[in-house]
Design a protein around this motif. Structure first.
Motif, PDB file in Angstrom:
ATOM      1  N   ILE A  13       0.910  -1.153   0.102  1.00 52.19           N
ATOM      2  CA  ILE A  13      -0.095  -0.005   0.007  1.00 52.19           C
ATOM      3  C   ILE A  13       1.082   1.315   0.187  1.00 52.19           C
ATOM      4  N   GLU A  14       0.562   2.087  -0.901  1.00 44.84           N
ATOM      5  CA  GLU A  14       1.382   3.598  -1.018  1.00 44.84           C
ATOM      6  C   GLU A  14       0.579   4.503  -1.297  1.00 44.84           C
ATOM      7  N   ASP A  15       1.082   5.672  -0.838  1.00 45.07           N
ATOM      8  CA  ASP A  15       0.751   7.040  -1.034  1.00 45.07           C
ATOM      9  C   ASP A  15       1.067   7.652  -2.241  1.00 45.07           C
ATOM     10  N   PRO A  16       0.044   7.633  -3.472  1.00 43.32           N
ATOM     11  CA  PRO A  16       0.627   8.243  -4.546  1.00 43.32           C
ATOM     12  C   PRO A  16       1.261   9.492  -4.675  1.00 43.32           C
ATOM     13  N   GLU A  17       0.814  10.360  -3.681  1.00 47.03           N
ATOM     14  CA  GLU A  17       1.402  11.959  -3.757  1.00 47.03           C
ATOM     15  C   GLU A  17       2.695  11.973  -3.156  1.00 47.03           C
ATOM     16  N   THR A  18       2.862  11.020  -2.236  1.00 50.22           N
ATOM     17  CA  THR A  18       4.274  11.069  -1.451  1.00 50.22           C
ATOM     18  C   THR A  18       5.207   9.909  -1.843  1.00 50.22           C
ATOM     19  N   ASP A  19       4.795   8.863  -2.663  1.00 50.51           N
ATOM     20  CA  ASP A  19       5.202   7.765  -3.170  1.00 50.51           C
ATOM     21  C   ASP A  19       5.886   6.939  -1.459  1.00 50.51           C
ATOM     22  N   HIS A  20       5.114   7.296  -0.590  1.00 49.78           N
ATOM     23  CA  HIS A  20       5.415   6.638   0.755  1.00 49.78           C
ATOM     24  C   HIS A  20       4.711   5.225   0.922  1.00 49.78           C
ATOM     25  N   ILE A  21       5.522   3.928   1.008  1.00 40.71           N
ATOM     26  CA  ILE A  21       4.818   2.656   1.090  1.00 40.71           C
ATOM     27  C   ILE A  21       4.606   2.336   2.813  1.00 40.71           C
ATOM     28  N   TYR A  22       3.222   2.380   3.082  1.00 36.29           N
ATOM     29  CA  TYR A  22       3.028   1.937   4.292  1.00 36.29           C
ATOM     30  C   TYR A  22       2.860   0.627   4.836  1.00 36.29           C
ATOM     31  N   HIS A  23       2.567  -0.580   3.972  1.00 34.38           N
ATOM     32  CA  HIS A  23       2.835  -1.673   4.073  1.00 34.38           C
ATOM     33  C   HIS A  23       3.029  -2.420   3.010  1.00 34.38           C
TER      34      HIS A  23
END
Length: 160
Positions: free
Chosen positions: A71-81
């Motif tokens: 799972i990622e945040d497309p705005e920040t490209d941060h992967i949360y899981h």
């Protein structure tokens, strides 16, 4: 598409059925999700994973196929899981639904969406994506109700 349509698209009616059969053997998983806030900053995600391919021992082996889920945040490209998920030959043949439950952090202000990806570990072009939108998500209140503290009086030493 059916095999006849594939034959027309490929301009060769004789190979339409063979291409259809090969395409159905590409390891592919579809998913449905439900999201639930646990607290204002923690989100529980329930996934149901459906195998959408035909097993072939020659291509997939005799035991299991690995997939990656993240799972990622497309705005920040941060992967949360992220995690690796194995699905066995028996589960694919019986079309068994697999369930995964995990938690991820939720940041404020709420992002417009996160993206969930399910992709094969060894096969290209088999990624399934789902947008996780938070538009209708109802979060708990940010301030917790606190009980007033009682005034404590020290006990005399003789009471101990």
């Amino acid at each position: 598409m059916d095999s006849k349509e594939l034959g027309i698209l490929l301009r060769n009616q004789n190979i339409g059925a063979a291409v259809k059969k090969c395409a159905m053997q590409l390891p592919y998983i579809e998913a449905t999700e439900s999201i639930q806030p646990i607290t204002r900053t923690i989100l529980r995600i329930n996934l149901e994973l459906y195998p959408e391919f035909e097993w072939n021992d020659k291509f997939h082996g005799k035991t299991s196929v690995a997939f990656w889920i993240w799972i990622e945040d497309p705005e920040t490209d941060h992967i949360y899981h992220w995690e690796q998920f194995l699905i066995s030959k028996r589960q694919v043949i019986k079309k068994e639904v697999q369930k995964l439950v995990f938690t991820i952090p939720l940041v404020e202000p709420l992002p417009s969406q996160y993206i969930l990806h399910c992709t094969s570990d060894r096969w290209l072009g088999t990624t399934y994506t789902i947008p996780l939108t938070f538009q209708h998500l109802i979060l708990p209140h940010s301030h917790a109700s606190v009980t007033d503290l009682l005034e404590l009086h020290p006990l005399p030493l003789s009471a101990l």
